[in-house]
Design an enzyme around this catalytic site. Structure first.
Site, PDB file in Angstrom:
ATOM      1  N   SER A 347      -9.366 -12.235 -24.518  1.00 36.93           N
ATOM      2  CA  SER A 347      -8.068 -11.935 -25.326  1.00 36.93           C
ATOM      3  C   SER A 347      -7.554 -13.127 -24.253  1.00 36.93           C
ATOM      4  O   SER A 347      -7.764 -13.388 -23.012  1.00 36.93           O
ATOM      5  CB  SER A 347      -7.694 -10.997 -24.741  1.00 36.93           C
ATOM      6  OG  SER A 347      -7.527  -9.757 -24.295  1.00 36.93           O
ATOM      7  N   ASP A 348      -6.120 -12.937 -24.679  1.00 41.88           N
ATOM      8  CA  ASP A 348      -5.026 -13.501 -23.804  1.00 41.88           C
ATOM      9  C   ASP A 348      -4.350 -13.094 -22.780  1.00 41.88           C
ATOM     10  O   ASP A 348      -4.978 -11.850 -22.904  1.00 41.88           O
ATOM     11  CB  ASP A 348      -3.769 -14.049 -24.538  1.00 41.88           C
ATOM     12  CG  ASP A 348      -3.079 -15.954 -23.865  1.00 41.88           C
ATOM     13  OD1 ASP A 348      -3.733 -15.831 -21.883  1.00 41.88           O
ATOM     14  OD2 ASP A 348      -3.054 -16.803 -23.994  1.00 41.88           O
ATOM     15  N   TRP A 349      -3.354 -12.998 -21.788  1.00 34.71           N
ATOM     16  CA  TRP A 349      -3.701 -12.549 -20.371  1.00 34.71           C
ATOM     17  C   TRP A 349      -3.125 -11.607 -20.558  1.00 34.71           C
ATOM     18  O   TRP A 349      -1.237 -11.621 -20.853  1.00 34.71           O
ATOM     19  CB  TRP A 349      -3.461 -13.198 -19.085  1.00 34.71           C
ATOM     20  CG  TRP A 349      -4.932 -14.102 -18.001  1.00 34.71           C
ATOM     21  CD1 TRP A 349      -4.587 -13.678 -17.209  1.00 34.71           C
ATOM     22  CD2 TRP A 349      -5.677 -13.954 -18.746  1.00 34.71           C
ATOM     23  NE1 TRP A 349      -6.005 -13.920 -16.149  1.00 34.71           N
ATOM     24  CE2 TRP A 349      -6.517 -14.084 -17.756  1.00 34.71           C
ATOM     25  CE3 TRP A 349      -6.731 -14.060 -20.004  1.00 34.71           C
ATOM     26  CZ2 TRP A 349      -7.980 -14.461 -17.398  1.00 34.71           C
ATOM     27  CZ3 TRP A 349      -7.811 -14.162 -20.108  1.00 34.71           C
ATOM     28  CH2 TRP A 349      -8.498 -14.979 -18.242  1.00 34.71           C
TER      29      TRP A 349
END
Ligand SMILES: *[C@@H]1O[C@H](CO)[C@@H](O)[C@H](O)[C@H]1NC(C)=O
Ligand SMILES: *[C@@H]1O[C@H](CO)[C@@H](O)[C@H](O)[C@H]1NC(C)=O
Ligand SMILES: *[C@@H]1O[C@H](CO)[C@@H](O)[C@H](O)[C@H]1NC(C)=O
Ligand SMILES: *[C@@H]1O[C@H](CO)[C@@H](O)[C@H](O)[C@H]1NC(C)=O
Ligand SMILES: *[C@@H]1O[C@H](CO)[C@@H](O)[C@H](O)[C@H]1NC(C)=O
Ligand SMILES: *[C@@H]1O[C@H](CO)[C@@H](O)[C@H](O)[C@H]1NC(C)=O
Ligand SMILES: *[C@@H]1O[C@H](CO)[C@@H](O)[C@H](O)[C@H]1NC(C)=O
Ligand SMILES: *[C@@H]1O[C@H](CO)[C@@H](O)[C@H](O)[C@H]1NC(C)=O
Ligand SMILES: *[C@@H]1O[C@H](CO)[C@@H](O)[C@H](O)[C@H]1NC(C)=O
Length: 638
Positions: A347-349
């Site tokens: 996933s993105d941060w």
């Protein structure tokens, strides 16, 4: 499996490309064999266990290791977050005011093994030695699972803790837009092979790139690290990019790649960015989601190992209006099902936990599911089919989800297998260490820097050149009015300088593409809003153009709407990341330097034209000033 002949051809091709690109002295050394393994390898770990046996096949090693792992050890694998170096290459002790946990806490207690390096590389040896220290610490954990270090791009000019770091000790290239401007897949592969060597030298084994989002909405703040507006061009170049970093097949000399941001982060509502609450929506008024998938399909066919979905949530499509990593329709049905992707999804941060970045409050990017608890968000991400949580360090949530029966442990096993397979394939269990002396020789060596420097020059894109003004033939008596270049670079060329346009024979002006400054320590790094200069700035520039023939150089990290400069400047150059020396060499045609780029996107006529266009549709602003592909050449000298 390919035939022997294809296998041979692959080996020969990869040998040829390696020989052509990397001096043999720079090739990465063979990992040490088990017999002569680094003494640290045996520290606390039973060397005879099957997962440590390099002669077994990777699937068997994965299963053996998985069978020995506790729930906590599995949960730790599912997190991938920022790590910093402490002073002088020591392990970072953390910093409560910066809400940073210590490396000891993340490696020794949370049992995490995936980190992205933040901060500039200012001293190569120190970075290499620090990297060996974190690996030594990882070897002291119960199973000694090595760390996989990753990084955002570090080979250009962007300096933004959320998207990339300036080159510093690495060879310095234009942003990937500049590679796209050159339309040269071989050069892209060469870039990627050089970047891979420099990454390998200091232990970076996963690239948090390439970014293949399409520039269909010119206001978006994340365009510099894309490959432009055209899906086919991006699709062609991403294949070369992956080949350069990963090699023909992932192995001990590879850097794994994370292709992002699935399913294409370009179509941002009103051009805002989904790091921020006001930019959470992605929108498809042209019903054009398919177009944005083209580069991802090419990446998957080319062996992309990992994918990162964007923060955004899709509005007005068949999919749920929740962030892409929470979105089962997007991850499980589209990415894994329809497109057949079998690799890791990270996933993105920061999707779960509220945080503070550069002093700015940043709510978790749980778009569309803001009302869920942290625990519920984590469960939803796993149920969507994501393997790893980026920018988070909350393994205790996963342990709780399993212990309370919300998520079966077998679900974790599916993701942990993928993550461990990557470490084994990269050879990290055989030799997690780097050689600091070699790192110093490899990183930023003069060969790599020369190619990077040349590419900065070539990627220049010449938009206008009235009366063949460029390349300039100036004498030492020519009086220059200059903006945007430090004095030392001008003095080194013995240029005669004056302090007003009126006194000058020629003006050289380096500009940053227009944007509207945003507040906040983090948000201010994102160039968003209008693509036109404001009235004050237009008037200021107009006075210069009226006073003296002017050569303008504009850094296009976004497609500027600048018809007035096209009309009034004597010559207009665009760059996608270039230092002052590159600019001056191109202006004077020094040693044959000349612009070879072609625009990787349209340059719109006005903000009104941008507002009237559709976020998800390429090439649809009315009457653009310059079209995709525009780029002049210097006239032939006779
Ligand atoms: C190491 O593992 C092997 C194989 O599982 C086992 O026979 C041996 O007893 C172990 N040694 C130690 C010191 O735990
Ligand atoms: C880092 O090393 C230098 C040189 O050895 C020393 O002078 C300095 O005090 C060290 N800094 C820290 C924070 O340990
Ligand atoms: C922690 O961060 C704050 C704010 O950036 C800084 O002032 C302080 O010196 C840092 N402390 C340590 C021990 O690094
Ligand atoms: C460290 O991690 C724990 C648990 O994840 C968290 O509660 C704590 O606030 C963190 N500390 C810092 C300084 O980030
Ligand atoms: C992109 O490639 C497809 C398939 O090869 C082709 O049909 C299409 O015309 C191309 N589009 C552009 C803009 O080149
Ligand atoms: C996003 O889309 C939703 C649904 O159309 C709308 O209610 C909302 O105002 C939009 N903008 C933001 C920032 O949420
Ligand atoms: C590359 O460019 C930089 C900046 O102009 C310069 O300092 C360096 O010497 C150049 N290196 C090579 C090898 O050309
Ligand atoms: C600048 O002038 C100095 C002194 O006359 C000379 O040595 C040097 O070669 C000149 N440099 C360039 C780039 O012309
Ligand atoms: C106009 O733009 C200039 C330069 O981009 C900036 O410094 C200035 O603050 C802006 N003025 C207004 C009123 O926004």
């Amino acid at each position: 499996m390919g035939s022997l002949r294809t296998w041979r051809r692959k080996v020969i091709v990869s040998l040829l490309s390696t020989l052509a690109l990397v001096p043999s002295t720079l090739a990465h050394p063979e990992p040490v064999s088990r017999a002569q393994a680094h003494p640290l390898l045996s520290r606390g770990i039973n060397e005879t266990l099957p997962y440590r046996d390099a002669s077994l096949c990777i699937e068997d090693r994965v299963e053996d290791l998985l069978s020995r792992m506790t729930l906590e050890e599995k949960a730790g694998q599912l997190f991938h977050t920022q790590i910093q170096m402490g002073p002088n290459g020591t392990l970072d002790l953390g910093n409560v005011t910066q809400r940073r946990n210590s490396s000891e806490n993340m490696i020794g207690e949370k049992l995490m093994t995936h980190f992205n390096l933040v901060g500039d590389v200012v001293d190569v040896r120190t970075n290499a030695e620090w990297y060996n220290r974190i690996q030594e610490r990882a070897l002291q954990t119960r199973l000694g699972i090595p760390i996989t270090l990753s990084s955002d791009p570090r080979h250009a000019f962007t300096e933004n803790i959320g998207t990339g770091f300036a080159a510093n000790q690495f060879s310095q290239w234009p942003e990937s837009l500049g590679l796209a401007a050159l339309r040269d897949a071989e050069l892209v592969q060469k870039f990627a092979e050089i970047a891979r060597e420099e990454y390998l030298a200091i232990g970076i084994r996963t690239a948090l790139h390439p970014q293949v989002d399409l520039v269909t909405e010119p206001r978006w703040a994340r365009i510099a690290n894309t490959m432009g507006e055209d899906a086919n061009l991006t699709a062609e170049l991403v294949v070369a990019y992956l080949k350069g970093f990963q090699g023909e097949e992932l192995g001990r000399h590879s850097v794994s790649t994370i292709t992002k941001h699935f399913p294409g982060g370009g179509p941002m509502e009103n051009g805002e960015d989904s790091h921020f609450t006001y930019g959470k929506n992605q929108t498809y008024p042209g019903n054009n989601l398919e177009y944005h998938l083209i580069p991802f399909k090419a990446a998957i066919a080319a062996g992309a190992r990992q994918m990162m979905p964007y923060y955004s949530r899709p509005i007005g499509t068949e999919y749920d209006e929740v962030g892409f990593s929470f979105n089962k329709g997007i991850i499980t049905d589209l990415l894994r099902g329809e497109l057949g992707f079998e690799g890791i999804v990270c996933s993105d941060w920061g999707l779960i936990t509220d945080t503070v970045i550069r002093g700015q409050d940043m709510p978790a990017r749980a778009w569309g599911v803001e009302y869920l608890s942290e625990l519920q968000r984590a469960a939803m991400v796993l149920n969507a089919g994501v393997d790893q949580f980026g920018g988070e360090q909350r393994p205790e949530l996963i342990v709780e989800l399993v212990n309370t029966g919300v998520i079966p442990e077998e679900r974790l096993d599916v993701s942990v297998r993928r993550l461990l397979r990557e470490k084994f394939t990269l050879g990290l269990f055989e030799n997690p260490f780097v050689d600091a002396d070699e790192a110093v020789r490899v990183v930023g060596n003069s060969y790599f820097r020369r190619i990077g420097n040349e590419t900065q020059r070539k990627a220049y894109t010449l938009l206008t050149n009235n009366d063949n003004m460029l390349p300039l033939t100036a004498s030492e008596d020519t009086k220059f009015y200059v903006e945007g270049i430090e004095l030392s670079h001008l003095e080194a060329r013995n240029m005669t300088l004056v302090s007003t346009p009126e006194e000058a024979d020629l003006a050289l002006i380096r500009l940053q593409a227009p944007y509207e400054p945003r507040p906040g320590g983090f948000e201010s790094a994102y160039h968003a809003g209008s693509l036109e200069y404001n009235a004050t700035e237009k008037a200021r520039q107009a006075a210069i153009y009226a006073a003296v023939p002017t050569i303008v150089d504009i850094y296009l990290d976004r497609p500027a709407a600048i018809p007035e400069i096209a009309d009034s400047a004597k010559a207009l150059l665009a760059n996608f990341g270039a230092g002052p020396d590159a600019f001056l060499d191109v202006v004077f045609g020094f040693e044959g330097a000349q612009p070879m780029g072609k625009l990787p996107f349209d340059l719109p006529r006005s903000m009104a034209a941008v507002e009237a266009s559709k976020e998800d549709v390429p090439f649809d602003t009315e009457n653009p000033v310059f079209k995709f592909g525009h780029g002049l050449r210097y006239a032939e000298k006779c």
